[in-house]
Design a protein around this motif. Structure first.
Motif: not given
Length: 306
Positions: A96-109
């Motif tokens: 879950a922690a990694a997915m939070r970062l993943g969705l943050l990075y894809t949003t920023l991208l």
């Protein structure tokens, strides 16, 4: 890609979480918007804008998949009774922690890709981008639970991407000058992509009822869901035929009839959906519907460009 032996937070795990098969739904509206602009303006269309629109749509779709994966997992919607394709967080492929970062990075991208569109469409593009990001979250967090998911599909997989892509890649014109034919094509696109959501929610109707998820299919029932699926395919075909025919009236009109080739695929898929009716076997219909969407987009594109 084989889903067995997935190492937690590995490249394979992220690839599966991105759900590459869903990218068709993001690409088709942009394809249609670009094709409509080329049909009207030929080689004067702006290639840079076309590339940015496609990249933005694809990354936003991956972002939506991550958001959906994470929040449905946190809400407990993706439990052991789920019939659909496996989800990354629920399977333990991604923490879950990694997915939070993943969705943050894809949003920023996605935001970084969309920012240069200001050059083509002005500062209003910031508002469009913010709306895409906000409703990407709201779909999973709220709207899909109250039966408004289909409305968002119509807007964000039809009206908005087709019309905005058309406007951005066309030579500079006022935003309000988007012709009604393109708006018709955008509505048709949103409706045909909604068939994917319909079959997805039709498959999950019992699980959604237990989870308190009041999708449109939960509200209208199984028979209503079957009927809606059938109707959407025919309406989207008729609207596409109208939009293509009148967008360039001087062209060879017989070429526009190519969209009718979509209907046999839709009818066969509907027949299979009606035969199966229940269970995980409906994932087969989900795959057929995704294929149909791509066929639809290709046929509309050919009809506009021939």
């Amino acid at each position: 890609m084989n889903e067995s032996n997935v190492t937690t937070n590995s490249f394979k795990a992220w690839f599966l979480a991105a759900r590459p098969k869903t990218l068709t739904g993001a690409a088709v509206p942009v394809m249609i918007g670009i094709a409509a602009a080329i049909a009207q303006y030929g080689d004067t269309v702006r290639v840079g804008a076309a590339v940015l629109c496609m990249l933005f749509a694809l990354v936003m779709q991956i972002d939506a998949n991550f958001i959906n994966d994470y929040f449905d997992f946190m809400k407990g919607t993706d439990d052991e009774k789920r019939l659909g394709p496996k989800r990354a967080c629920a399977q333990g492929w991604i923490t879950a922690a990694a997915m939070r970062l993943g969705l943050l990075y894809t949003t920023l991208l996605a935001c970084a890709i969309g920012l240069p569109l200001i050059y083509y469409g002005g500062w209003e593009m910031i508002l469009i981008g913010v709306a895409c990001v906000v409703f990407c979250f709201l779909y999973t967090i709220s709207f899909s639970y109250i039966g408004l998911g289909d409305v968002l599909v119509l807007v964000f997989f039809g009206l908005l991407p087709v019309c905005m892509t058309y406007w951005l890649v066309s030579p500079p014109t006022p935003l309000m000058s988007i012709p009604w034919q393109v708006i018709t094509l955008s509505a048709a696109c949103g409706l045909v992509i909604d068939t994917l959501l319909v079959v997805n929610n039709y498959r999950d109707i019992d699980n959604d009822r237990r989870a308190g998820k009041r999708t449109l299919i939960v509200r209208i029932g199984e028979h209503g869901g079957l009927t809606l699926y059938a109707i959407l395919g025919f309406i989207s075909t008729i609207l596409a035929l109208i939009g293509m025919t009148f967008l360039n009236w001087q062209d060879e009109q017989y070429a526009k009839l190519i969209i009718l080739l979509y209907l046999p695929f839709h009818i066969v898929t509907f027949t299979e959906m009606r035969r199966i009716r229940k269970g995980a076997e409906l994932n087969k219909v989900l795959g057929m519907t995704a294929r149909n969407m791509l066929i639809y987009g290709i046929l509309v594109t050919i009809g506009l460009l021939v």
